[in-house]
Write an enzyme that holds these catalytic residues in place. Structure first.
Site, short mmCIF file in Angstrom:
data_model
loop_
_atom_site.label_atom_id
_atom_site.label_comp_id
_atom_site.label_asym_id
_atom_site.label_seq_id
_atom_site.Cartn_x
_atom_site.Cartn_y
_atom_site.Cartn_z
N TRP A 1 2.75 7.88 -2.29
CA TRP A 1 4.26 8.24 -2.79
C TRP A 1 4.28 9.38 -3.88
CZ3 TRP A 1 7.50 7.03 -6.56
CH2 TRP A 1 9.00 7.00 -6.23
N ARG B 1 1.73 -4.93 6.05
CA ARG B 1 1.08 -3.94 5.24
C ARG B 1 1.74 -2.49 5.49
NH1 ARG B 1 -5.22 -2.37 4.11
NH2 ARG B 1 -4.88 -0.57 2.80
N GLU C 1 -12.03 -5.01 -5.15
CA GLU C 1 -12.47 -3.54 -5.00
C GLU C 1 -11.81 -2.51 -5.69
OE1 GLU C 1 -11.44 -5.66 -2.23
OE2 GLU C 1 -13.73 -6.30 -2.20
N ASN C 2 -10.70 -2.81 -6.41
CA ASN C 2 -9.82 -1.65 -6.99
C ASN C 2 -10.50 -1.50 -8.24
OD1 ASN C 2 -6.50 -2.81 -5.80
ND2 ASN C 2 -7.61 -1.44 -4.98
N TRP C 3 -11.52 -2.23 -8.81
CA TRP C 3 -12.20 -1.80 -10.03
C TRP C 3 -13.01 -0.62 -9.96
CZ3 TRP C 3 -10.71 -4.59 -14.31
CH2 TRP C 3 -10.10 -5.80 -14.03
N ASP D 1 0.96 -1.24 0.00
CA ASP D 1 0.00 -0.08 0.15
C ASP D 1 0.70 1.28 0.14
OD1 ASP D 1 -2.49 1.44 -0.09
OD2 ASP D 1 -2.66 1.14 2.10
N GLY D 2 0.34 2.35 -0.51
CA GLY D 2 1.02 3.74 -0.61
C GLY D 2 1.58 4.06 -1.65
N HIS E 1 2.73 3.54 -8.79
CA HIS E 1 2.71 1.93 -9.25
C HIS E 1 3.93 1.55 -9.88
CE1 HIS E 1 -1.51 2.02 -7.56
NE2 HIS E 1 -1.88 3.00 -8.50
N ARG F 1 -5.44 -2.18 8.61
CA ARG F 1 -6.62 -3.11 8.40
C ARG F 1 -6.05 -4.07 7.37
NH1 ARG F 1 -7.68 1.97 5.73
NH2 ARG F 1 -7.65 1.94 3.67
#
Length: 241
Positions: free
Chosen positions: A24, A187, A66-68, A19-20, A36, A193
């Protein structure tokens, strides 16, 4: 004198929620996809750090179900990045003796990407070093739902008796059925989470939530987290005698 395996108390399987990337990039005034791409380059460093840290299995969360919901530009950019990454790294995986697997629902992914995923799995099937599993269009609840459907079909077909279904049965239907459960889940980016990642498999995993953004996550940080795992008292619900 015990073997190296017997002496080693670190995690055999590490799973990472990377994540991040977007934050960034934005902190540097760049588009999210820039982050990415930086994150994808970081993956190679961590894969290469696994053998020296005695980590046999590494699972990374690349794209969730969920990234869609993200913008079309970001989703399209990510899919293009995945295609290029797999194509570019395929021979490197073989050279480094890395076996690659993918988990998640492939149906929604484009045909070219699915073909590259299949090719990478076949090409590295003989590799005996690090086992790299990439979660692509993956969600823990979706995985359990798909597994339950397959289990229910076997019950309906008469190949599985309802009274024989227990907590050892469902894992055989999960995407990860050939993998051991993760010992350590990391994470990055300060979020605390699990985001629907390996819900069933991580029941007894140790969790590390760290502030470092994924593109800044280094082999040194990885080593520190893996090393600290050995000092944890893992009783799995029991007590010390």
């Amino acid at each position: 004198m015990g073997s190296e395996t017997e002496k080693h108390t670190g995690p055999r399987h590490v799973a990472i929620i990377m994540d991040g990337n977007g934050r960034w990039a934005q902190a540097r005034g760049r588009p999210r996809l820039f982050g990415h791409h930086a994150g994808a380059r970081r993956v190679r460093e961590i894969v290469e750090a696994c053998p020296e840290n005695h980590v046999k299995y590494l699972t990374i969360f690349a794209f969730s179900t969920e990234n869609w919901k993200r913008t079309q530009i970001e989703v399209s950019g990510l899919m293009s990045l995945f295609r290029r990454y797999i194509f570019k790294e395929m021979q490197e995986f073989v050279k480094k003796n890395v076996r690659v697997r993918f988990i998640g629902d492939r149906v929604k992914l484009d045909k070219k990407l699915r073909g590259l995923m299949d090719e990478a799995e076949v090409l590295t099937a003989h590799c005996t070093g690090t086992n790299l599993t990439i979660a692509l269009n993956y969600g823990g609840r979706d995985e359990v739902a798909r597994a339950t459907k397959r289990l229910a079909q076997d019950v309906a077909n008469g190949t599985l008796l309802p009274e024989n279904v227990d907590e050892e049965t469902l894992p055989k239907y999960l995407d990860t059925h050939v993998l051991p459960d993760p010992d350590l889940v990391i994470r990055t980016s300060g979020e605390a989470r699990i985001s629907n990642f390996l819900l069933w498999q991580s029941a007894y995993a140790e969790y590390e939530f760290i502030e470092t953004l994924w593109p800044d996550f280094s082999a040194e940080v990885f080593h520190e987290l893996v090393s600290s795992f050995g000092s944890k008292d893992r009783r799995f619900g029991g007590v010390k005698p």
